[in-house]
Design a protein around this motif. Structure first.
Motif, PDB file in Angstrom:
ATOM      1  N   GLU A 222       8.101 -14.924   7.557  1.00  0.00           N
ATOM      2  CA  GLU A 222       7.282 -16.012   8.090  1.00  0.00           C
ATOM      3  C   GLU A 222       6.364 -16.649   7.042  1.00  0.00           C
ATOM      4  N   PHE A 223       6.175 -15.975   5.886  1.00  0.00           N
ATOM      5  CA  PHE A 223       5.301 -16.521   4.855  1.00  0.00           C
ATOM      6  C   PHE A 223       6.071 -17.118   3.680  1.00  0.00           C
ATOM      7  N   LYS A 224       7.393 -17.162   3.774  1.00  0.00           N
ATOM      8  CA  LYS A 224       8.192 -17.620   2.632  1.00  0.00           C
ATOM      9  C   LYS A 224       7.878 -19.070   2.261  1.00  0.00           C
ATOM     10  N   LEU A 242       1.358 -12.549  -0.609  1.00  0.00           N
ATOM     11  CA  LEU A 242       1.927 -12.722   0.724  1.00  0.00           C
ATOM     12  C   LEU A 242       3.189 -11.898   0.930  1.00  0.00           C
ATOM     13  N   GLY A 243       3.473 -10.993   0.034  1.00  0.00           N
ATOM     14  CA  GLY A 243       4.547 -10.025   0.194  1.00  0.00           C
ATOM     15  C   GLY A 243       4.038  -8.677  -0.283  1.00  0.00           C
ATOM     16  N   ILE A 244       4.892  -7.670  -0.202  1.00  0.00           N
ATOM     17  CA  ILE A 244       4.512  -6.330  -0.648  1.00  0.00           C
ATOM     18  C   ILE A 244       5.474  -5.891  -1.738  1.00  0.00           C
ATOM     19  N   ASN A 245       4.930  -5.638  -2.908  1.00  0.00           N
ATOM     20  CA  ASN A 245       5.728  -5.122  -4.020  1.00  0.00           C
ATOM     21  C   ASN A 245       4.789  -4.279  -4.888  1.00  0.00           C
ATOM     22  N   ASN A 246       4.344  -3.166  -4.316  1.00  0.00           N
ATOM     23  CA  ASN A 246       3.296  -2.362  -4.951  1.00  0.00           C
ATOM     24  C   ASN A 246       3.520  -0.882  -4.697  1.00  0.00           C
ATOM     25  N   ARG A 247       2.775  -0.079  -5.432  1.00  0.00           N
ATOM     26  CA  ARG A 247       2.763   1.361  -5.171  1.00  0.00           C
ATOM     27  C   ARG A 247       1.803   1.663  -4.023  1.00  0.00           C
ATOM     28  N   ALA A 248       2.142   2.684  -3.267  1.00  0.00           N
ATOM     29  CA  ALA A 248       1.272   3.174  -2.193  1.00  0.00           C
ATOM     30  C   ALA A 248       1.163   4.688  -2.320  1.00  0.00           C
ATOM     31  N   ARG A 249       0.006   5.209  -1.948  1.00  0.00           N
ATOM     32  CA  ARG A 249      -0.246   6.649  -2.068  1.00  0.00           C
ATOM     33  C   ARG A 249      -0.739   7.209  -0.738  1.00  0.00           C
ATOM     34  N   PHE A 250      -0.343   8.443  -0.473  1.00  0.00           N
ATOM     35  CA  PHE A 250      -0.739   9.117   0.752  1.00  0.00           C
ATOM     36  C   PHE A 250      -1.173  10.535   0.402  1.00  0.00           C
TER      37      PHE A 250
END
Length: 399
Positions: A222-224, A242-250
């Motif tokens: 929807e954000f393209k 407006l997109g996700i292209n990252n590291r995430a940690r838990f």
């Protein structure tokens, strides 16, 4: 990620070599097992929906049936598969697990294939309601931000002495499939996910800790067009937000105490990332229970505190009306992201009718932050209050 694919191919080859090396061993043996649960729930608010429950009575949100097969190829090698049929529209039915299990010694074991990620204390049995006291594990910790399975390899070492015992697990893999992001079901490409999980038992205490990290890539359709507009004005960093292209940690910590008469359990988790779209979450719960066999009584207080990083907005204000609209439109997107801060008190009971059948009853008092989502689906957003009571009954069965 090409290197990860090469690792997976190499591991498959190694597994085939190991299997062929034991081809002359004893005749294979297959064992079957499974579990099922029927859950009905009702929420006492006609403006809110929680975990799919509304003012009506629903059996479809958490009811399921699963079937598992353990095929022993040799005394050290087996293949495990598990299929699940779920009544909810949110979850997919099908094969959950399918992996090769190699146990060269009593202390060491290795898995290769599709398997469960050890995020939490009850990750391996999260669908087996018979394995824990609640009907619904605390949603603040056991949230649907996280995917449950991965394709890859895991190694585990079990140890014990006269006073302590425990285990250490390490894994690496990848995942392609649906995740829930900002209340939406989106296709994700987890290029890699890796982690460590440790557990230590001392007398009646159990301590656990976990660290997980992954590279998350999600395109939000929807954000393209908005992204294309920002790139046309050369606001590349803002477009990428407006997109996700990252590291995430838990990170997760847990401690429990279990005696014959009573038990205490707690887990605390933290999610961080480099993406403004992935919420930062601090969550935890504390459960107190009393065993009066065949009855169990328990109470759980749980809380989550969620928020987002400030996005980078390169679009200037005050130069011209068009750029002003672009700037404000970008800000509005992130202002509308759902915040799942919720406090709950759950009181429940369990009756073990037979060795493999249990009945449960549970009531949860839910209080979310006003005007925020707080895990609810809201009918009329002009109503600020985010409070409700959830009633549930369940029948649990393992075979």
């Amino acid at each position: 990620m090409k290197s990860l694919k090469k690792i997976k191919v190499s591991l498959v080859i190694v597994a085939l070599i190991i299997t062929s090396g034991f081809s002359t061993a004893a005749e294979p043996k297959i064992e079957f097992s499974g579990f099922a649960r029927a859950v009905v729930g009702h929420l006492n608010d006609d403006n809110l929906v929680f975990l799919g429950y509304d003012e009506g009575y629903s059996f479809s949100e958490q009811s399921l049936f699963a079937f598992r097969a353990d095929a022993s190829i040799t005394d050290k090698i087996s293949v495990i598969g598990q299929a699940l049929v779920h009544s909810s529209d949110v979850r997919e039915s099908g094969i959950q697990w399918l992996y090769l299990d190699y146990r060269p010694t009593q202390d060491w074991s290795f898995k290769l294939g599709r398997q469960r990620i050890p995020f939490f204390t009850y990750s391996d049995v999260i669908d087996v309601g018979f394995a824990y006291p609640w009907i619904t594990p605390p949603i603040q910790v056991y949230a649907n931000y996280l995917f449950s399975e991965f394709d890859g390899a895991m190694g585990r070492y079990d140890f014990s002495t006269k006073s302590v015992s425990g285990s250490l697990e390490a894994y690496v893999g990848q995942y392609k499939g649906p995740i829930v992001q900002s209340g939406q079901r989106l296709d994700a490409d987890i290029e890699y996910v890796a982690g460590l999980y440790s557990k230590l038992n001392y007398k009646n205490f159990t301590f656990s800790a976990a660290y997980h990290e992954g590279k998350v890539k999600v395109d939000i359709p929807e954000f393209k067009e908005f992204q294309d507009l920002l790139r046309m004005f050369n606001f590349i960093t803002t477009a990428n937000e407006l997109g996700i292209n990252n590291r995430a940690r838990f990170i997760k910590l847990g401690v429990s105490y279990n005696s014959f008469d009573y038990f205490i359990e707690s887990e605390f988790s933290k999610i961080t990332s480099g993406s403004a779209f992935i919420p930062k979450v601090n969550a935890g719960y504390l459960t107190l229970g009393y065993n009066l066999y065949p009855f169990t009584l328990h109470a759980t207080i749980a809380h989550s505190d969620a928020g987002y990083s400030e996005p980078v907005n390169e679009v200037p204000l005050g130069l011209n009306p068009i750029l002003d609209q672009v700037h404000l439109g970008f800000e509005a997107i992130f202002m509308s992201l759902p915040i799942d801060s919720l406090t709950s008190l759950t009181i429940g009971s369990r009756y073990d009718w037979k060795q493999n059948i249990a009945f449960k009853a549970e009531v949860s008092f839910l209080k979310g932050e006003n005007n925020k989502r707080a895990f609810f689906t809201v009918g009329d957003p002009t109503i600020e209050e985010r409070e409700a009571v959830l009633f549930q009954l369940a029948a649990e069965w393992v075979f």
